[in-house]
Design a protein around this motif. Structure first.
Motif, mmCIF file in Angstrom:
data_model
loop_
_atom_site.group_PDB
_atom_site.id
_atom_site.type_symbol
_atom_site.label_atom_id
_atom_site.label_comp_id
_atom_site.label_asym_id
_atom_site.label_seq_id
_atom_site.Cartn_x
_atom_site.Cartn_y
_atom_site.Cartn_z
ATOM 1 N N ARG A 284 4.913 -82.656 -73.767
ATOM 2 C CA ARG A 284 4.114 -81.853 -74.712
ATOM 3 C C ARG A 284 2.657 -82.234 -74.483
ATOM 4 N NH1 ARG A 284 6.434 -84.778 -79.683
ATOM 5 N NH2 ARG A 284 6.053 -86.387 -78.130
ATOM 6 N N LEU A 285 1.850 -81.286 -74.039
ATOM 7 C CA LEU A 285 0.461 -81.583 -73.660
ATOM 8 C C LEU A 285 -0.504 -80.787 -74.543
ATOM 9 C CD1 LEU A 285 -0.929 -81.935 -70.072
ATOM 10 C CD2 LEU A 285 -2.124 -80.466 -71.697
ATOM 11 N N LEU A 286 -1.505 -81.467 -75.073
ATOM 12 C CA LEU A 286 -2.547 -80.822 -75.880
ATOM 13 C C LEU A 286 -3.809 -80.666 -75.041
ATOM 14 C CD1 LEU A 286 -3.679 -79.808 -78.619
ATOM 15 C CD2 LEU A 286 -4.420 -82.174 -79.044
ATOM 16 N N ASP A 287 -4.298 -79.433 -74.894
ATOM 17 C CA ASP A 287 -5.571 -79.180 -74.203
ATOM 18 C C ASP A 287 -6.642 -78.978 -75.276
ATOM 19 O OD1 ASP A 287 -7.687 -78.449 -72.653
ATOM 20 O OD2 ASP A 287 -6.701 -76.755 -71.664
ATOM 21 N N VAL A 288 -7.557 -79.932 -75.371
ATOM 22 C CA VAL A 288 -8.588 -79.918 -76.416
ATOM 23 C C VAL A 288 -9.814 -79.160 -75.887
ATOM 24 C CG1 VAL A 288 -10.051 -81.366 -77.865
ATOM 25 C CG2 VAL A 288 -7.738 -82.129 -77.272
ATOM 26 N N GLY A 289 -10.122 -78.022 -76.503
ATOM 27 C CA GLY A 289 -11.196 -77.153 -76.008
ATOM 28 C C GLY A 289 -10.672 -76.353 -74.831
ATOM 29 N N SER A 290 -9.637 -75.561 -75.089
ATOM 30 C CA SER A 290 -8.860 -74.944 -74.003
ATOM 31 C C SER A 290 -9.508 -73.710 -73.395
ATOM 32 C CB SER A 290 -7.455 -74.601 -74.513
ATOM 33 O OG SER A 290 -7.521 -73.992 -75.784
ATOM 34 N N GLY A 291 -10.611 -73.233 -73.966
ATOM 35 C CA GLY A 291 -11.351 -72.128 -73.366
ATOM 36 C C GLY A 291 -10.499 -70.882 -73.205
ATOM 37 N N LEU A 292 -10.502 -70.319 -72.011
ATOM 38 C CA LEU A 292 -9.714 -69.109 -71.744
ATOM 39 C C LEU A 292 -8.299 -69.446 -71.289
ATOM 40 C CD1 LEU A 292 -12.282 -66.781 -69.963
ATOM 41 C CD2 LEU A 292 -11.736 -66.965 -72.379
ATOM 42 N N GLY A 293 -7.944 -70.737 -71.276
ATOM 43 C CA GLY A 293 -6.559 -71.126 -71.051
ATOM 44 C C GLY A 293 -6.146 -71.270 -69.597
ATOM 45 N N GLY A 294 -7.091 -71.221 -68.672
ATOM 46 C CA GLY A 294 -6.722 -71.352 -67.247
ATOM 47 C C GLY A 294 -6.049 -72.680 -66.943
ATOM 48 N N PRO A 295 -6.655 -73.811 -67.358
ATOM 49 C CA PRO A 295 -5.991 -75.096 -67.107
ATOM 50 C C PRO A 295 -4.598 -75.146 -67.757
ATOM 51 C CG PRO A 295 -8.315 -75.433 -67.599
ATOM 52 C CD PRO A 295 -8.036 -73.979 -67.859
ATOM 53 N N ALA A 296 -4.461 -74.628 -68.976
ATOM 54 C CA ALA A 296 -3.154 -74.649 -69.656
ATOM 55 C C ALA A 296 -2.109 -73.891 -68.846
ATOM 56 C CB ALA A 296 -3.296 -74.035 -71.055
ATOM 57 N N ARG A 297 -2.489 -72.722 -68.324
ATOM 58 C CA ARG A 297 -1.512 -71.936 -67.537
ATOM 59 C C ARG A 297 -1.168 -72.656 -66.237
ATOM 60 N NH1 ARG A 297 -4.245 -68.103 -70.305
ATOM 61 N NH2 ARG A 297 -6.003 -68.036 -68.868
ATOM 62 N N VAL B 31 2.312 -76.505 -73.141
ATOM 63 C CA VAL B 31 0.893 -76.758 -73.416
ATOM 64 C C VAL B 31 0.448 -76.049 -74.685
ATOM 65 C CG1 VAL B 31 -1.451 -76.668 -72.510
ATOM 66 C CG2 VAL B 31 0.476 -76.917 -70.927
ATOM 67 N N THR B 32 -0.177 -76.820 -75.565
ATOM 68 C CA THR B 32 -0.843 -76.268 -76.738
ATOM 69 C C THR B 32 -2.341 -76.421 -76.522
ATOM 70 O OG1 THR B 32 0.970 -76.917 -78.183
ATOM 71 C CG2 THR B 32 -1.145 -76.506 -79.240
ATOM 72 N N GLY B 33 -3.078 -75.319 -76.663
ATOM 73 C CA GLY B 33 -4.530 -75.387 -76.528
ATOM 74 C C GLY B 33 -5.192 -75.151 -77.872
ATOM 75 N N VAL B 34 -6.257 -75.898 -78.147
ATOM 76 C CA VAL B 34 -7.058 -75.607 -79.346
ATOM 77 C C VAL B 34 -8.490 -75.359 -78.893
ATOM 78 C CG1 VAL B 34 -5.683 -76.906 -81.013
ATOM 79 C CG2 VAL B 34 -7.532 -78.052 -79.805
ATOM 80 N N ASP B 35 -9.142 -74.431 -79.575
ATOM 81 C CA ASP B 35 -10.539 -74.131 -79.255
ATOM 82 C C ASP B 35 -11.241 -73.621 -80.517
ATOM 83 O OD1 ASP B 35 -12.051 -73.716 -76.363
ATOM 84 O OD2 ASP B 35 -12.936 -72.559 -77.999
ATOM 85 N N LEU B 36 -12.537 -73.941 -80.599
ATOM 86 C CA LEU B 36 -13.350 -73.492 -81.744
ATOM 87 C C LEU B 36 -13.561 -71.993 -81.758
ATOM 88 C CD1 LEU B 36 -16.674 -75.535 -82.107
ATOM 89 C CD2 LEU B 36 -14.833 -75.325 -83.770
ATOM 90 N N SER B 37 -13.602 -71.393 -80.574
ATOM 91 C CA SER B 37 -13.998 -69.989 -80.460
ATOM 92 C C SER B 37 -12.793 -69.059 -80.631
ATOM 93 C CB SER B 37 -14.637 -69.768 -79.076
ATOM 94 O OG SER B 37 -14.617 -68.402 -78.755
ATOM 95 N N ALA B 38 -12.798 -68.250 -81.708
ATOM 96 C CA ALA B 38 -11.684 -67.317 -81.938
ATOM 97 C C ALA B 38 -11.558 -66.297 -80.798
ATOM 98 C CB ALA B 38 -11.853 -66.623 -83.284
ATOM 99 N N PRO B 39 -12.660 -65.730 -80.284
ATOM 100 C CA PRO B 39 -12.496 -64.797 -79.151
ATOM 101 C C PRO B 39 -11.903 -65.467 -77.913
ATOM 102 C CG PRO B 39 -14.658 -64.515 -80.173
ATOM 103 C CD PRO B 39 -14.053 -65.736 -80.792
ATOM 104 N N PHE B 40 -12.230 -66.746 -77.678
ATOM 105 C CA PHE B 40 -11.630 -67.439 -76.531
ATOM 106 C C PHE B 40 -10.124 -67.602 -76.746
ATOM 107 C CE2 PHE B 40 -14.930 -69.896 -73.825
ATOM 108 C CZ PHE B 40 -15.795 -68.817 -73.835
ATOM 109 N N VAL B 41 -9.736 -67.968 -77.964
ATOM 110 C CA VAL B 41 -8.311 -68.168 -78.264
ATOM 111 C C VAL B 41 -7.546 -66.852 -78.091
ATOM 112 C CG1 VAL B 41 -6.708 -68.695 -80.155
ATOM 113 C CG2 VAL B 41 -8.696 -70.167 -79.747
ATOM 114 N N GLU B 42 -8.121 -65.781 -78.600
ATOM 115 C CA GLU B 42 -7.480 -64.459 -78.485
ATOM 116 C C GLU B 42 -7.333 -64.067 -77.005
ATOM 117 O OE1 GLU B 42 -10.101 -61.237 -79.644
ATOM 118 O OE2 GLU B 42 -8.407 -60.006 -80.298
#
Ligand code: SAM
Length: 273
Positions: free
Chosen positions: A67-80, A90-101
């Motif tokens: 189970r890996l947490l990506d802190v500040g996951s951006g557009l999710g490229g590293p997570a994928r 992979v769970t990603g968290v990011d401050l930016s709602a448009p980035f998460v979407e």
């Protein structure tokens, strides 16, 4: 405005998803599936892109099912990349709602929705119980975060004892003040670089034990030189995300690295019990 809302405003605008969809369609991807690797110019938002992500992953040693947490996951490229390559969740968290979407949208297009999950949250207040993750990961995020003790303490809290944290970040160099804009900030207001030594001290204070530490500045300079000599072929890239001024911000980062104003580090840290 607080640091967090200024940072969120710097990154995502509400039209981000529409711009990304349009750019992918224009590049011939239509609305159908896209291999995650075709997105690397767009969704790996850090110096040296996918190559740097591969190196950090190799240093972290990831097992299937982790189970890996990506802190500040951006557009999710590293997570994928991590989910597709190592079979981790992979769970990603990011401050930016448009980035998460947009990260969630790109995972659907890449067929990786079940292995990646993105949530809008502040790294300083992670919405997870203690010891939720085996591994944590963060690339080019901490330079926007003033409260480093709290950042690393939060990551330590959500890691299981003995879990590992992989970091690839920009640190302050001895060469003087940064030249702005840089990709993470247009002005010094939301840029909070620590020196490498200060960062190590904060990590140790948060009960992390250093397993490896590498200065990656020379690799970055070689990459920037190569990009100038032979720019990557067209297709959607970070200007779609950050706007037409992005190349100038990236060039300033290269200059800051060349003049010793900033450096790049890669480190693996273990969470002490
Ligand atoms: C340069 S991008 C890097 C994105 C991603 N890590 C990558 O390498 O592709 C920095 C990201 O950090 C996020 N960020 C900055 N401060 C944050 C915070 N306090 N909590 C969560 N995310 C944050 C931004 O919204 C942005 O998506």
């Amino acid at each position: 405005m607080t640091d967090a809302s200024e940072v969120a405003e710097h990154y995502g605008t509400s039209s981000l998803l529409a711009r990304v969809e349009a750019a992918l369609a224009e590049a011939g991807h239509g609305q159908g599936p896209i291999p995650w690797s075709d997105l690397a110019a767009l969704d790996q938002f850090h110096v040296r892109g996918l190559a740097a992500t591969r190196e950090l992953a190799e240093a972290l040693e990831i097992a299937p099912g982790d189970r890996l947490l990506d802190v500040g996951s951006g557009l999710g490229g590293p997570a994928r990349y991590l989910a597709a390559t190592f079979g981790c969740k992979v769970t990603g968290v990011d401050l930016s709602a448009p980035f998460v979407e947009t990260a969630a949208y790109l995972s659907r297009r890449a067929g990786l929705s079940s292995a990646t999950d993105f949530q809008c949250a502040d790294a300083l207040d992670l919405p997870f119980p203690d010891h939720s993750f085996d591994l944590a990961w963060t690339q080019h995020v901490a330079m926007n975060i003033a409260d480093r003790p709290r950042l690393y303490a939060e990551i330590q809290r959500v890691l299981r004892p003995g879990g590992r944290l992989a970091i690839y970040d920009v640190v302050a160099g001895p060469g003087g003040d940064l030249i702005f804009p840089v990709p993470w900030a247009d002005t010094p207001d939301i840029s909070f670089l620590l020196s490498g030594e200060a960062m190590r001290q904060v990590l140790a204070g948060a009960r992390f034990v250093e397993l490896s530490w590498r200065d990656a500045t020379q690799d970055a300079l070689a990459w920037f030189a190569q990009q100038r000599a032979a720019p990557s072929p067209g297709g959607p890239g970070l200007p779609v995300v950050m706007g037409p001024d992005f190349p100038q911000a990236a060039a300033n980062l290269a200059r800051n690295l060349a003049e010793g104003r900033a450096r790049l580090v890669q480190t693996i840290q273990e969470a002490a019990p």
